[in-house]
Design a protein around this motif. Structure first.
Motif, mmCIF file in Angstrom:
data_model
loop_
_atom_site.group_PDB
_atom_site.id
_atom_site.type_symbol
_atom_site.label_atom_id
_atom_site.label_comp_id
_atom_site.label_asym_id
_atom_site.label_seq_id
_atom_site.Cartn_x
_atom_site.Cartn_y
_atom_site.Cartn_z
ATOM 1 N N ALA A 181 -7.903 5.089 -13.475
ATOM 2 C CA ALA A 181 -7.083 5.182 -12.274
ATOM 3 C C ALA A 181 -5.744 4.499 -12.467
ATOM 4 C CB ALA A 181 -7.812 4.536 -11.100
ATOM 5 N N SER A 182 -4.718 5.083 -11.899
ATOM 6 C CA SER A 182 -3.422 4.437 -11.808
ATOM 7 C C SER A 182 -2.924 4.579 -10.373
ATOM 8 C CB SER A 182 -2.419 5.041 -12.790
ATOM 9 O OG SER A 182 -2.254 6.419 -12.547
ATOM 10 N N GLY A 183 -2.190 3.569 -9.911
ATOM 11 C CA GLY A 183 -1.675 3.606 -8.549
ATOM 12 C C GLY A 183 -2.675 3.179 -7.494
ATOM 13 N N VAL A 184 -3.868 2.740 -7.909
ATOM 14 C CA VAL A 184 -4.872 2.250 -6.948
ATOM 15 C C VAL A 184 -4.750 0.737 -6.914
ATOM 16 C CG1 VAL A 184 -7.304 2.184 -6.319
ATOM 17 C CG2 VAL A 184 -6.368 4.207 -7.452
ATOM 18 N N THR A 185 -3.900 0.240 -6.023
ATOM 19 C CA THR A 185 -3.574 -1.190 -6.016
ATOM 20 C C THR A 185 -4.172 -1.935 -4.833
ATOM 21 O OG1 THR A 185 -1.513 -0.660 -4.877
ATOM 22 C CG2 THR A 185 -1.425 -0.811 -7.284
ATOM 23 N N SER A 186 -4.660 -1.225 -3.845
ATOM 24 C CA SER A 186 -5.211 -1.875 -2.661
ATOM 25 C C SER A 186 -6.541 -2.534 -2.969
ATOM 26 C CB SER A 186 -5.413 -0.824 -1.562
ATOM 27 O OG SER A 186 -6.246 -1.336 -0.544
ATOM 28 N N SER A 187 -6.773 -3.729 -2.404
ATOM 29 C CA SER A 187 -8.061 -4.396 -2.585
ATOM 30 C C SER A 187 -9.115 -3.807 -1.675
ATOM 31 C CB SER A 187 -7.909 -5.900 -2.307
ATOM 32 O OG SER A 187 -7.482 -6.101 -0.960
ATOM 33 N N ASP A 188 -8.721 -2.948 -0.754
ATOM 34 C CA ASP A 188 -9.640 -2.363 0.220
ATOM 35 C C ASP A 188 -10.027 -0.931 -0.148
ATOM 36 O OD1 ASP A 188 -9.643 -1.158 3.568
ATOM 37 O OD2 ASP A 188 -11.069 -2.590 2.727
ATOM 38 N N HIS A 189 -9.851 -0.561 -1.417
ATOM 39 C CA HIS A 189 -10.061 0.832 -1.762
ATOM 40 C C HIS A 189 -11.521 1.150 -2.056
ATOM 41 C CE1 HIS A 189 -9.715 -0.948 -5.842
ATOM 42 N NE2 HIS A 189 -10.495 0.070 -6.216
ATOM 43 N N ALA B 272 -14.473 -1.484 -3.219
ATOM 44 C CA ALA B 272 -13.922 -2.659 -3.880
ATOM 45 C C ALA B 272 -13.772 -3.837 -2.930
ATOM 46 C CB ALA B 272 -12.570 -2.310 -4.504
ATOM 47 N N GLY B 273 -13.536 -3.549 -1.635
ATOM 48 C CA GLY B 273 -13.334 -4.619 -0.665
ATOM 49 C C GLY B 273 -14.544 -5.522 -0.520
ATOM 50 N N GLY B 274 -15.751 -4.936 -0.635
ATOM 51 C CA GLY B 274 -16.958 -5.722 -0.480
ATOM 52 C C GLY B 274 -17.842 -5.762 -1.713
ATOM 53 N N GLY B 275 -17.463 -5.011 -2.741
ATOM 54 C CA GLY B 275 -18.267 -4.963 -3.956
ATOM 55 C C GLY B 275 -19.575 -4.213 -3.787
#
Length: 126
Positions: free
Chosen positions: A24-32, A53-56
């Protein structure tokens, strides 16, 4: 701009294993969320597995739970899908998907995802 590139598909015999990867590129949000879906000719795109990704947290379709494992390597920005105990009915085109703001969404629903890769083919022979 989000870009997703899948790799790792191929042909195996029933009972075998494959590992799919999605760079992936451009996926920078921690809530994705990132996920794997599958689709065959003339069928709807169906869920396989997702990772928030936000909660694992990981989510799986009933048909693959216990056989497939999804994981996210944050450092490499790579989503992986370890597929074991493969069955002929697992054969399909597999797609990687991403949504940057995943809170409150259903991670296993294709309509939640605006970003998609081109797909990689998985073929399991009996």
């Amino acid at each position: 701009q989000v870009q997703l590139v899948e790799s790792g598909g191929g042909s195996v015999q029933a009972g075998g294993s494959l590992r799919l990867s999605c760079q992936a590129s451009g996926v920078t949000s921690s809530d994705h969320c990132m996920a794997w879906f599958r689709q065959g000719t003339g069928r709807w795109r169906g869920e396989v597995a997702a990772f928030y990704a936000g909660g694992g947290q990981s989510y799986y379709a009933d048909s693959v739970r216990g056989r497939f494992t999804i994981s996210l390597d944050n450092a490499k920005r790579t989503l992986n899908l370890e597929m074991t105990g493969l069955k002929p009915e697992d054969s399909d085109m597999y797609y990687c998907a991403a949504v940057l703001s995943c809170g409150g969404r259903n991670p296993l629903r294709a309509y939640e995802y605006p970003h998609w890769g081109q797909g990689t083919q998985v073929t399991v022979s009996s």
